[in-house]
Design an enzyme around this catalytic site. Structure first.
Site, short mmCIF file in Angstrom:
data_model
loop_
_atom_site.label_atom_id
_atom_site.label_comp_id
_atom_site.label_asym_id
_atom_site.label_seq_id
_atom_site.Cartn_x
_atom_site.Cartn_y
_atom_site.Cartn_z
N LYS A 109 0.98 -1.09 -0.08
CA LYS A 109 -0.06 -0.02 0.12
C LYS A 109 1.07 1.22 0.04
O LYS A 109 1.40 1.57 1.06
CB LYS A 109 -0.90 -0.12 1.30
CG LYS A 109 -2.00 1.16 1.23
CD LYS A 109 -2.98 1.01 2.31
CE LYS A 109 -4.05 1.85 2.31
NZ LYS A 109 -3.71 3.30 2.25
N GLU A 164 -0.48 4.90 -7.97
CA GLU A 164 -0.39 6.04 -6.81
C GLU A 164 1.03 6.53 -7.25
O GLU A 164 1.86 6.09 -7.75
CB GLU A 164 0.24 5.12 -5.67
CG GLU A 164 -0.20 5.94 -4.27
CD GLU A 164 -1.76 5.92 -3.92
OE1 GLU A 164 -2.00 6.31 -2.87
OE2 GLU A 164 -2.56 5.17 -4.46
#
EC number: 6.5.1.2
Length: 652
Positions: A109, A164
């Site tokens: 993440k 991201e």
């Protein structure tokens, strides 16, 4: 010359791919620079031959006027968080109840900013921020300055991908050193630096700050069958894909992977804040579906927050827009997760009593969700006759007696004329997620309130230029901008107005769900509690709160005043037909359909007002069973749930 420009463009793009995506440089910096300078010279002499994917188009700068809103074709959902092994096991149990043979892909993440990239025939068309998942900002020009984002894919695909954007620790350190030398405020952490960079209006600054990306999802339909195949395809197309992931069916192995990554977290070149676990099969993902907020097929394990010791110096009590009085501890400053923390929430009076927190105590401070500083507990070994904290009996703002309801953990001021309550309500109404009145922040709201110009949200639309000019620090140009922002807010879709009213339990997503059914704020004045409770994603608590608010005479007066001022009452999105045949029903599709594909069946059910889910439970109202239906059909029979077939659905 046209041929040479094409050769140089292709060659340099391949070198860039080797460097940024494969992490395997195939040419020296000096040789790359030599070829790059040759391309620049040729393009300056023959601008008609400059190619869209030329690497020269990613340097230099453009001053942008601002960022336009961008509605995502495919919504970008957030993820359900998990903070313990038990929560992961519960997720595993839910998935395996439907798909016993399910496998998972665990991915890092990345602690950055979520972005969406849309390509047509292989060429980058739009780069956008996530925003609220439905509407973000078009930051295409800035996206083009990120070196590892391809302007042209290796195949001519029309595709939308998600990933991201982040700033490496090395880049972050270098930028802050430069800002310190120049006397500028340093960025708190790499994520904040990346966020600030992506919203820069000067694209040259974006190019200079060297952001990078990891892509991890195709949000448009894909021919791939598994998530690990998606990652492989993204890499083949030229995107940067994080190399750390694990494919397994075992939650024990997932947990081992999490612990391994957590141990080497500080050795990575970028910040991460957890591990995302996804069901690997895309077909299973589709069947599991989504809740209102998040996919049922994924969960994000968040690493434990960093903790530090600090001393409580004093406590401030503040009144929120719903009257809740919140205690905040003033602390000796500590460095926590990249920022200096000198204040932390104590949550509520019940929390203070439970933890026995006192002035002068040494406490453990952490950042809840790596965002909000909070006090975890007291270091009892360092306590030295500290006095028990005095809990206020009177509102710190208006002096009214505070109440502590039996079913609540917080103190509450119930005086509707409380100055703090009114000011917080006005601030909320003007906030970005509500009516988005640019410039009307807490400082201006306070001045307007103290001057007697505003007492409720309807008063905002009666303000004049002369009113603003009477406030300290407001000049004519600022007054004009504020009035323009107020005027612009009148055309917002009604869900922003409903959220802006600050009704308890009515958040932005709930507001949209309500208006999708009712379509107009005025309709809520006569809405029935049981009708509202039937709306998918809501329930009795929300329904009761909404009806109690609109049953008040003051609510009808306020709505009328806002309408008279020209504030839009209508929902601009697609309205759900509450008279539809399946409105409010929870439906499950199972088995093989012969005439409709699964997406067509799902679209038809949703058009008829149904909520389509992937699992059968006591909350399921109807099961549509095709051929070779298995465990879901058997479970539906055992629960006595209504069962229909494909022909029945087609005839609706």
């Amino acid at each position: 010359m046209k041929k040479r420009i094409k050769e140089l463009t292709d060659l340099l793009n391949r070198y860039r791919y080797d460097y940024y995506t494969k992490d395997a440089p195939s040419v020296s910096d000096s040789d790359y620079d030599k070829l790059y300078r040759e391309l620049v010279t040729l393009e300056q002499s023959y601008p008609e031959y400059v190619l869209q994917d030329s690497p020269t188009q990613q340097v230099g700068g453009t001053i942008l006027k601002g960022f336009e809103k961008y509605r995502h074709q495919y919504p970008l959902f957030s993820l359900q968080d998990a903070f313990s092994r038990e929560e992961l096991d519960a997720f595993d149990k839910r998935v395996k109840a439907e798909f016993p043979n399910a496998t998972y892909l665990a991915e890092l993440k990345i602690d950055g900013l979520s972005i969406s990239l849309s390509y047509e025939n292989g060429f980058l068309q739009v780069g956008a921020t996530r925003g609220d998942g439905n509407i973000g900002e078009n930051i295409t020009e800035n996206i083009k300055k990120i070196k590892d984002i391809p302007h042209q894919l290796s195949e001519p695909l029309t595709i939308t991908v998600r990933g991201e954007a982040y700033m490496s620790r090395q880049s972050f350190k270098a930028i802050n050193e430069g800002r310190q030398e120049n006397g500028e405020t340093e960025f708190a952490n790499p994520r904040n630096a990346a966020a600030g960079t992506l919203r820069q209006l000067d694209t040259a600054v974006v190019a200079k700050r060297q952001l990078a990306t990891f892509l991890y999802q195709e949000v448009s339909p894909t021919a791939r069958n598994q998530q690990n195949e998606v990652l492989a395809e993204l890499a083949d197309l030229g995107f940067s894909v994080n190399p750390y992931y694990q494919l397994t069916s075992s939650m024990d192995e997932i947990w081992d992977f999490i612990k391994t990554i957590e141990a080497k977290r500080d050795q990575l070149a970028y910040d991460i804040d957890g591990v995302v676990i996804k069901v690997n099969s895309l077909a299973m993902q589709e069947e599991l579906g989504f809740t209102v907020k998040a996919p049922r097929w994924a969960i994000a394990y968040k690493f434990p927050a960093e903790e530090k010791e600090a001393e409580i110096l004093s406590v401030d009590w503040t009144v929120g827009r719903t009257g809740v009085v919140t205690p905040t501890a003033n602390l000796t400053p500590v460095q926590l997760a990249g920022t200096t923390v000198s204040r932390a929430t104590l949550h509520n009076v019940d929390y203070i009593a439970e933890k026995d927190i006192r002035i002068g105590d040494t406490v453990i401070v952490y950042k809840a969700g790596d965002i909000i500083p909070a006090v975890l507990n007291v270091v009892m070994s360092k306590r030295n006759q500290q006095e028990v904290m005095l809990i206020p009996k009177l509102c710190p703002s208006c002096g009214s007696e505070l109440v502590h309801f039996e079913d609540e953990v917080a103190l509450r001021c119930i005086n509707p004329l409380c100055p703090s309550l009114i000011q917080r309500s006005l601030e909320h109404f003007a906030s970005r997620d509500a009516m988005n009145i640019t410039g009307l922040g807490p400082a201006i709201v306070e001045k307007l309130f103290l001057a007697g110009f505003v007492h409720d949200v309807a008063d905002i639309y009666q303000l004049t230029k002369e009113d603003f000019m009477q406030l300290d620090g407001i000049k004519e140009k600022s007054a004009d901008k504020l009035l323009a922002a107020i005027e612009a807010s009148k055309s917002n879709s009604a869900e922003k107005l409903l959220f802006g009213l600050g009704i308890r339990h009515i958040g932005s997503k709930v507001s949209r769900l309500i208006l999708e059914v009712y379509g107009d704020i005025s309709a809520l004045l006569t809405a029935k509690e049981e009708e509202i409770a039937r709306i998918d994603g809501l329930g009795s608590t929300i329904a009761q709160s909404l009806t109690q608010y609109f049953e008040q005479k003051t609510a009808a007066i306020l709505v009328d005043e806002l309408k008279t001022a020209g504030v839009n009452m209508h929902y601009s999105g697609q309205k759900v037909n509450s008279d539809a045949a399946l409105f409010g029903l929870t439906v499950v599709l199972t088995g093989k359909l012969n005439q409709l594909n699964r997406n067509e069946a799902k679209d038809k059910l949703e058009a008829l007002g149904a909520k389509v889910t992937g699992s059968v439970s006591k909350k399921t109202d109807l099961v549509i069973a095709g051929s070779d239906a298995g465990s879901k059909l058997e479970k539906a029979k055992s629960l006595g749930i209504r069962i229909e077939d494909e022909d029945w659905l087609r005839q609706l």
